[in-house]
Design an enzyme around this catalytic site. Sequence first.
Site, PDB file in Angstrom:
ATOM      1  N   GLY A 136      60.734   8.461  89.414  1.00 29.04           N
ATOM      2  CA  GLY A 136      61.491   7.343  89.963  1.00 29.04           C
ATOM      3  C   GLY A 136      61.470   7.365  91.475  1.00 29.04           C
ATOM      4  N   ASP A 137      62.194   6.414  92.052  1.00 29.70           N
ATOM      5  CA  ASP A 137      62.205   6.229  93.504  1.00 29.70           C
ATOM      6  C   ASP A 137      63.657   6.105  93.934  1.00 29.70           C
ATOM      7  OD1 ASP A 137      62.152   5.285  96.072  1.00 29.70           O
ATOM      8  OD2 ASP A 137      60.678   3.716  95.708  1.00 29.70           O
TER       9      ASP A 137
ATOM     10  N   HIS B 211      67.202  15.262 105.206  1.00 30.89           N
ATOM     11  CA  HIS B 211      66.664  15.470 106.559  1.00 30.89           C
ATOM     12  C   HIS B 211      65.281  14.825 106.745  1.00 30.89           C
ATOM     13  CE1 HIS B 211      64.170  19.459 105.986  1.00 30.89           C
ATOM     14  NE2 HIS B 211      63.912  18.579 105.039  1.00 30.89           N
TER      15      HIS B 211
END
Length: 333
Positions: free
Chosen positions: A226-227, A246
């Site tokens: 997934g994203d 980060h």
Amino acid sequence: MSEQPTPSQRVTGYIWPAIGIAQAIHVTAELNLPDVIGDTPKTAAELAQQTHCHAPTLFRLLRALTSIDIFAQDADGKFRNTPLSDTLRKDHPDSVHPWAAMLPAHFIWKPWAELSHAVKTGEVPFNRVFGTGVFDYFSAHPEDGEIFNSSMRVHGSFGAGIAAAYDFSRVEFVADLGGGHGGTLYEILAVYPKLRGMLFDLPSVVAGADILRNAPFAGRAAIVAGDFLQAAPEGPDVYLLCRVIHDWSDADATTILQNCRRAIPTHGTLLLAEVPLPPCAHPSQAFGDLLMLIFGGVERTESEYRALLHSCGFELTRVIPVDAHFILEARPI
Ligand SMILES: C[S@@+](CC[C@H](N)C(=O)[O-])C[C@H]1O[C@@H](n2cnc3c(N)ncnc32)[C@H](O)[C@@H]1O
């Protein structure tokens, strides 16, 4: 008593020979020279034959590295491993081979040359050189992506450190978002036999999650492609993001954290594993921030994390040290 270097010598020392050392170590790792030497010293010609290199040039590389104790040269001219070159062997228990293969690789080295432009304009060096973001680039260039993903497994007991520092015994289901090949989740699930886990990462990355697929507890480990810029998965009660936030600008980090906030249950917990910058950062942290700058990310202070989390609907509740990192624990407001 040895004399202190002058300011000019110190500055020169940062520039020279450092610029050459990083590349020389990188080529050594790329050619697997410490593995090829193994326990039997070899001449540059023998090594050149085995690695398909140009012998006189390879000799110069080995001689340079010998000058800093990476390799030693015997009286008969053969090069042998040293405690330093041993750490570049792939089978060394504390191997830094993946790190040496990644940090000075062309996909980082070329963007570094754009630092000046970045300082003047704020443009992301990686995107300027390659015309795309770093993770889209890795999806399109799987060989480079593999070099990067392998380097994330260096110091591979990261998950064990998190499992030791954070109590998951009351957690039912933990998701490791941006969990790479699943090494961190593997180590957490190995410690907590009732805990279920989900590895969530880009399709090209979870394809390499064999460590979880082949784990004795594979039935407890879901692998989801997934994203997280689009959505975070629903279901887990703990969302872990190790060395993920980060990588991203405040705008993108906000998108990711807001997606987590939408998905997380009200009793859920968000855990970020990061290295918050102290007021006087150590060089490895401050230059780690410059490395993030190359990719478009940023290292943040604890108060910057607190404010970022708050703006996304989370309250920072605890900061727990884990080896060289910290777990930032947050709960939905
Ligand atoms: C710096 S790596 C950290 C990997 C791992 N968490 C660790 O600490 O070793 C960042 C991870 O975020 C993943 N990632 C990047 N963009 C992503 C996206 N849009 N959705 C999901 N994962 C993504 C990368 O593939 C990579 O595995």
